[in-house]
Motif scaffolding. Structure first.
Motif, short mmCIF file in Angstrom:
data_model
loop_
_atom_site.label_atom_id
_atom_site.label_comp_id
_atom_site.label_asym_id
_atom_site.label_seq_id
_atom_site.Cartn_x
_atom_site.Cartn_y
_atom_site.Cartn_z
N LEU A 44 15.87 -7.36 9.33
CA LEU A 44 15.83 -5.94 8.96
C LEU A 44 16.73 -5.59 7.78
CD1 LEU A 44 15.79 -4.16 12.44
CD2 LEU A 44 13.89 -5.00 11.07
N ASP A 45 17.75 -6.41 7.52
CA ASP A 45 18.70 -6.07 6.45
C ASP A 45 18.54 -6.96 5.22
OD1 ASP A 45 19.71 -4.20 8.19
OD2 ASP A 45 21.32 -5.49 8.93
N ILE A 46 17.45 -7.71 5.17
CA ILE A 46 17.25 -8.60 4.02
C ILE A 46 16.52 -7.85 2.91
CG2 ILE A 46 16.12 -10.72 3.24
CD1 ILE A 46 16.70 -11.94 5.92
N VAL A 47 17.08 -7.94 1.72
CA VAL A 47 16.47 -7.25 0.57
C VAL A 47 15.04 -7.72 0.39
CG1 VAL A 47 16.64 -6.90 -1.93
CG2 VAL A 47 18.72 -7.01 -0.55
N GLY A 48 14.14 -6.76 0.23
CA GLY A 48 12.73 -7.11 0.06
C GLY A 48 11.93 -6.97 1.33
N TYR A 49 12.62 -6.86 2.47
CA TYR A 49 11.93 -6.66 3.75
C TYR A 49 11.92 -5.16 4.07
CZ TYR A 49 11.91 -11.66 4.86
OH TYR A 49 11.68 -13.00 4.86
N ASP A 50 10.82 -4.68 4.56
CA ASP A 50 10.68 -3.25 4.88
C ASP A 50 11.03 -3.04 6.36
OD1 ASP A 50 9.90 -0.69 5.47
OD2 ASP A 50 8.05 -0.78 4.30
N ALA A 51 12.30 -2.68 6.61
CA ALA A 51 12.78 -2.56 8.00
C ALA A 51 11.97 -1.53 8.79
CB ALA A 51 14.26 -2.19 7.99
N THR A 52 11.66 -0.42 8.13
CA THR A 52 10.91 0.64 8.84
C THR A 52 9.55 0.11 9.29
OG1 THR A 52 12.02 2.23 7.41
CG2 THR A 52 10.14 3.04 8.66
N ALA A 53 8.88 -0.63 8.39
CA ALA A 53 7.56 -1.17 8.72
C ALA A 53 7.66 -2.24 9.83
CB ALA A 53 6.91 -1.77 7.48
N ILE A 54 8.72 -3.05 9.78
CA ILE A 54 8.89 -4.10 10.81
C ILE A 54 9.08 -3.44 12.19
CG2 ILE A 54 10.39 -5.97 11.63
CD1 ILE A 54 11.04 -6.54 8.63
N ILE A 55 9.92 -2.41 12.23
CA ILE A 55 10.19 -1.72 13.50
C ILE A 55 8.92 -1.02 14.01
CG2 ILE A 55 11.45 0.24 14.55
CD1 ILE A 55 13.14 -2.28 14.35
N GLU A 56 8.22 -0.39 13.09
CA GLU A 56 7.00 0.32 13.48
C GLU A 56 5.95 -0.65 14.04
OE1 GLU A 56 6.82 3.26 14.02
OE2 GLU A 56 4.67 3.59 14.24
#
Ligand SMILES: Cc1cc2nc3c(=O)[nH]c(=O)nc-3n(C[C@H](O)[C@H](O)[C@H](O)COP(=O)(O)O)c2cc1C
Length: 181
Positions: free
Chosen positions: A163-175
């Protein structure tokens, strides 16, 4: 009563979003125990001596054991904790230290083997990680103590990672994870 042990630290906790979604998917009489609000203290010599004195007297009615009784009586357990330093929040370890009372959540047989006394059939552990998630020192510990000491037969893991890696979309991963529950 189903017990939600919330050891999330941040108000905008992503782990908590998944826990709330889990409870929506598994409705029932959930009671939320917010560990941040409980003000639990780790054992020191004074608190350990007091605990041993109550136990030696067989004084299981002491309020010091209320949390342990609540844990033992819950019909289902949900634990949410962020992934901290390869493990979980110290708050959760402090809670476990407080509820692991011999005679309430567990007892020992004559060979020293723990026999679980808890009613819950299922425990679910939810976590989120900033990088890749390794369950070795968080979920695996919870699973072992739950199955081997508390007598909770079924344990499940739900996690979202990176979730905190640059380039990863944390909101989309959680959703995506929330929808998949
Ligand atoms: C004190 C602390 C320790 C952390 N340790 C790790 C770690 O060991 N590995 C990792 O991948 N992420 C680590 N993170 C990142 C968190 O796991 C990540 O941000 C998580 O999603 C936080 O959950 P929350 O949104 O519910 O607060 C750490 C964050 C904090 C604040």
């Amino acid at each position: 009563m189903k017990l939600f042990i919330d050891s999330c630290i941040r108000e905008d906790s992503r782990t908590n979003i998944l826990a709330e979604a889990f409870m929506e998917k598994h409705p029932g009489k959930w009671k939320t125990l917010s560990l941040v609000d409980l003000g639990l203290k780790p054992l020191n010599e004074e608190r350990l001596d007091a605990r041993m004195a109550y136990l030696n007297k067989g004084d299981f009615n002491n309020p010091a054991f209320d949390l342990a009784k609540e844990f033992a009586e819950a019909e289902e357990i949900l634990i949410a904790s962020p992934y901290y330093d390869y493990s979980f929040s110290a708050l959760l370890k402090t809670y476990i230290e407080n509820i692991y009372i011999i005679g309430i959540v567990s007892r020992y047989d004559e060979t020293g083997r723990p026999i679980g006394l808890c009613r819950a059939k299922r425990l679910t552990y939810i976590t989120t990680a900033g990088g890749p998630y390794d369950p070795a020192y968080s979920y695996e510990y919870i699973r072992r103590i739950a199955t081997e000491c508390f007598g909770i037969k079924e344990c499940n893991l739900i996690y979202a990672e990176n979730l905190d890696i640059v380039g990863y979309d944390a909101t989309a991963i959680i959703e995506a994870k929330r929808k998949s529950l």
